[in-house]
Design an enzyme around this catalytic site. Structure first.
Site, PDB file in Angstrom:
ATOM      1  N   GLU B  14       0.836  -1.205   0.000  1.00 53.54           N
ATOM      2  CA  GLU B  14       0.000   0.000   0.000  1.00 53.54           C
ATOM      3  C   GLU B  14       0.873   1.259   0.000  1.00 53.54           C
ATOM      4  O   GLU B  14       0.578   2.212  -0.722  1.00 53.54           O
ATOM      5  CB  GLU B  14      -0.934  -0.005   1.220  1.00 53.54           C
ATOM      6  CG  GLU B  14      -1.899   1.170   1.219  1.00 53.54           C
ATOM      7  CD  GLU B  14      -2.910   1.105   2.353  1.00 53.54           C
ATOM      8  OE1 GLU B  14      -3.399   0.007   2.676  1.00 53.54           O
ATOM      9  OE2 GLU B  14      -3.210   2.171   2.930  1.00 53.54           O
ATOM     10  N   SER B  34      -6.073   3.391  12.548  1.00 52.33           N
ATOM     11  CA  SER B  34      -7.083   2.829  13.443  1.00 52.33           C
ATOM     12  C   SER B  34      -8.266   3.760  13.516  1.00 52.33           C
ATOM     13  O   SER B  34      -8.286   4.802  12.885  1.00 52.33           O
ATOM     14  CB  SER B  34      -6.490   2.615  14.829  1.00 52.33           C
ATOM     15  OG  SER B  34      -6.073   3.854  15.338  1.00 52.33           O
ATOM     16  N   GLU B  57     -10.185   0.586  -1.918  1.00 52.28           N
ATOM     17  CA  GLU B  57      -9.806  -0.408  -0.925  1.00 52.28           C
ATOM     18  C   GLU B  57      -8.584  -1.098  -1.509  1.00 52.28           C
ATOM     19  O   GLU B  57      -8.604  -1.513  -2.669  1.00 52.28           O
ATOM     20  CB  GLU B  57     -10.975  -1.396  -0.742  1.00 52.28           C
ATOM     21  CG  GLU B  57     -10.931  -2.202   0.507  1.00 52.28           C
ATOM     22  CD  GLU B  57     -11.243  -1.408   1.776  1.00 52.28           C
ATOM     23  OE1 GLU B  57     -11.837  -0.321   1.679  1.00 52.28           O
ATOM     24  OE2 GLU B  57     -10.857  -1.889   2.855  1.00 52.28           O
TER      25      GLU B  57
END
Lengths: 142, 142
Positions: B14, B34, B57
């Protein structure tokens, strides 16, 4: 690392803004808290509603003037131009409880387009509480 | 919390994508690692170039099929629609070194619009390596 009272207060104000935006039709992305994958600075928040896209630096203060560094203003403008968003400072000043400038139903931020920020003698930027309240855009009016 | 090898590898992939996008004219925002301020799920990455806005995503795998949960697909579509972005799965499959499908100058991702994902019998979604390579959009072609 311990957060000072003012950092915690600032984080709480930012969360209040993010929640309010998300509950009022905006899709909102917050920047990661610490180092991103690139060296480039990211805006604190980036949000859109299908028509309007806003990248903002979020600041709150108990004082009557909020300062922004030249470097953070430059970074924000750079990111916003590349992304295709408006670049704004989102500022929040403490007000007495019950002050008519705030409503119980809003987080109390004013948005100032970067081009309208006042420059300091040292080439940084500032927003005065009274000019934010008279010339800024309330988050409810975005 | 310890990250497994595959999580670390996924995070590295990523980062590679984010860096590549940032170096190739896109302004890129990553989601906080988070819990965000809201309960809503955020896309892994949101990027724009002044004309096109993509919420994605990001998934990578050493296997030949990559799965996406119905809930993450739904959340991504919801965010993208509200923001005004295209919703895509960004997938990366391991390839042998030197495979012509990859170049040294690209991170090796394929983008699949959510509407083109294959549905599993259990109402989740999947992308097969061969269909990604033949029908996906390479990051260099975005």
């Amino acid at each position: 690392m311990t957060m000072g009272n003012s950092s915690r207060k600032g984080a709480r104000a930012e969360r209040g803004l993010v929640n309010w935006l998300a509950e009022n039709g905006w899709a909102v992305m917050r920047a990661p808290a610490s180092g991103s994958a690139t060296d480039r600075d990211l805006p604190d928040v980036l949000f859109g509603d299908g028509e309007r896209f806003v990248a903002a630096e979020v600041k709150s203060s108990g004082e009557d003037i909020i300062y922004l560094d030249e470097s953070e203003v430059d970074s924000l403008q750079y990111f916003a131009d590349a992304f295709g968003a408006e670049a704004m400072a989102a500022v929040r000043f403490d007000l007495e409880y019950g002050d008519p400038a705030y409503g119980a139903d809003r987080p109390g931020f004013y948005f100032i387009p970067l081009g309208k920020l006042e420059m300091t003698p040292g080439d940084n930027f500032r927003v005065r509480k009274d000019s934010a309240q008279t010339q800024g855009i309330r988050e409810v009016d975005l």
